[in-house]
Scaffold this motif. Structure first.
Motif, PDB file in Angstrom:
ATOM      1  N   VAL A  64      -5.575  -2.154   4.674  1.00  0.00           N
ATOM      2  CA  VAL A  64      -5.723  -1.135   5.438  1.00  0.00           C
ATOM      3  C   VAL A  64      -7.036  -0.762   5.961  1.00  0.00           C
ATOM      4  O   VAL A  64      -7.905  -1.839   5.783  1.00  0.00           O
ATOM      5  N   ALA A  69      -9.579   2.167   7.006  1.00  0.00           N
ATOM      6  CA  ALA A  69      -9.452   3.310   6.127  1.00  0.00           C
ATOM      7  C   ALA A  69     -10.937   3.827   7.021  1.00  0.00           C
ATOM      8  O   ALA A  69     -12.101   3.208   6.968  1.00  0.00           O
ATOM      9  N   GLU A  78      -9.921  10.499   3.575  1.00  0.00           N
ATOM     10  CA  GLU A  78      -9.760   9.471   4.219  1.00  0.00           C
ATOM     11  C   GLU A  78      -8.189   9.659   5.022  1.00  0.00           C
ATOM     12  O   GLU A  78      -7.316   9.768   4.681  1.00  0.00           O
ATOM     13  N   LEU A 110      -5.731   6.520   6.307  1.00  0.00           N
ATOM     14  CA  LEU A 110      -5.547   4.844   6.287  1.00  0.00           C
ATOM     15  C   LEU A 110      -4.554   4.207   7.090  1.00  0.00           C
ATOM     16  O   LEU A 110      -3.380   4.995   7.216  1.00  0.00           O
ATOM     17  N   GLU A 153      -2.225   1.060   7.728  1.00  0.00           N
ATOM     18  CA  GLU A 153      -1.954  -0.541   7.285  1.00  0.00           C
ATOM     19  C   GLU A 153      -2.141  -1.477   8.462  1.00  0.00           C
ATOM     20  O   GLU A 153      -1.664  -1.194   9.697  1.00  0.00           O
TER      21      GLU A 153
END
Length: 210
Positions: free
Chosen positions: A148, A150, A202, A204, A206
Motif C-alpha cells: 500500500v 499510506a 491514515e 491506505l 493498495e
C-alpha cells in the motif's frame, strides 16, 4: 481485497490516552520508500489475519461491538481480553482463557452497502490458530502481500479529512509512477479521548506491484 474501516468506532480500539500513547502494537510491515515531507510511505504487509464484520445495516457502533465481543471471548476458545485503558488482549489464544493482545490499526473500507470493519490480529496469529468466531456475522480471513501507499495525518477521521488526504495520496501515487488497485481505506490508531492534534490516522491505497 478491499477493506473498509469505520471512522469513530475504529478509534475505540486503541485506547484512551489523552496524549496519544495507546500502548497497542502496530501491525508489522516492510518499508519500501518514504516521502517524509508529505508523510507518505509505501509499505508491504506480508501477512495479516483480519477479524471482520459488516458495517451495513446497524452501522459502525454495532460492527465495533461485534468485533469487541469476539476478542472478549465470543469465540470457540473462549479467549478473553485484559481490560485496561487502552484495551489489551493477550498474546496467544490457543488455550481457553488465554488473553489476546490487539493490534492497530482498525481498518474500514467499502461503500454504505458493503462496508466492512476489521481488527488486525497480533503478528503471532495465523489463519489456523486464530479462534473461530461463534457469531456468524464475524469472519476471519488472511491478507497476504498487501502493498500500500499510506498517508498519515492528525485530527479526526471525518469525511472531509479522509477525502482531502485521499486526494493527496492519489495524486502522489500517480506522480510517482504507481498504479492504485483499491479504493482508499481508513485506519485509526487512537482512542476517542486522544486530543485531535495528537491522533494518528491514515488513508491506505493498495498498489498494483508484483
Amino acid at each position: 481485497m478491499k477493506l473498509l474501516l469505520s471512522t469513530a468506532a475504529a478509534l475505540l480500539l486503541s485506547g484512551c490516552s489523552v496524549f496519544g500513547h495507546s500502548g497497542v502494537d502496530d501491525a508489522p510491515y516492510t518499508l519500501i520508500t518514504a516521502d517524509d515531507q508529505q508523510n507518505i510511505e509505501v509499505r508491504r504487509y506480508d501477512t495479516m489475519v483480519l477479524v471482520s464484520t459488516s458495517m451495513s445495516g446497524d452501522g459502525r457502533n454495532s460492527a465495533f461491538r461485534k468485533l469487541f465481543r469476539y476478542i472478549g471471548g465470543e469465540n470457540e476458545g473462549n479467549s478473553t481480553i485484559a481490560m485496561t485503558a487502552p484495551v489489551f488482549m493477550g498474546e496467544q489464544a490457543a488455550a481457553k482463557g488465554e488473553k489476546i493482545a490487539m493490534t492497530a490499526p482498525v481498518l474500514m473500507t467499502g461503500t454504505d452497502t458493503d462496508a466492512m470493519m476489521s481488527f488486525v490480529m497480533p503478528k503471532e496469529f495465523t489463519l489456523q490458530s486464530t479462534p473461530k468466531p461463534t457469531n456468524p456475522d464475524v469472519k476471519v480471513s488472511e491478507l497476504t502481500n498487501y502493498t500500500v501507499a499510506a498517508i498519515q495525518f492528525s485530527g479526526t477521521l471525518s469525511k472531509r479529512n479522509v477525502a482531502k488526504h485521499s486526494r493527496l495520496l492519489q495524486a502522489w501515487i500517480a506522480e510517482n509512477g504507481y498504479t492504485a488497485s483499491s479504493e482508499p481505506v481508513e485506519a485509526g490508531y487512537n482512542g476517542p479521548l486522544t486530543l485531535p492534534m495528537l491522533r494518528k490516522n491514515e488513508v491506505l491505497i493498495e498498489l498494483n506491484i508484483p
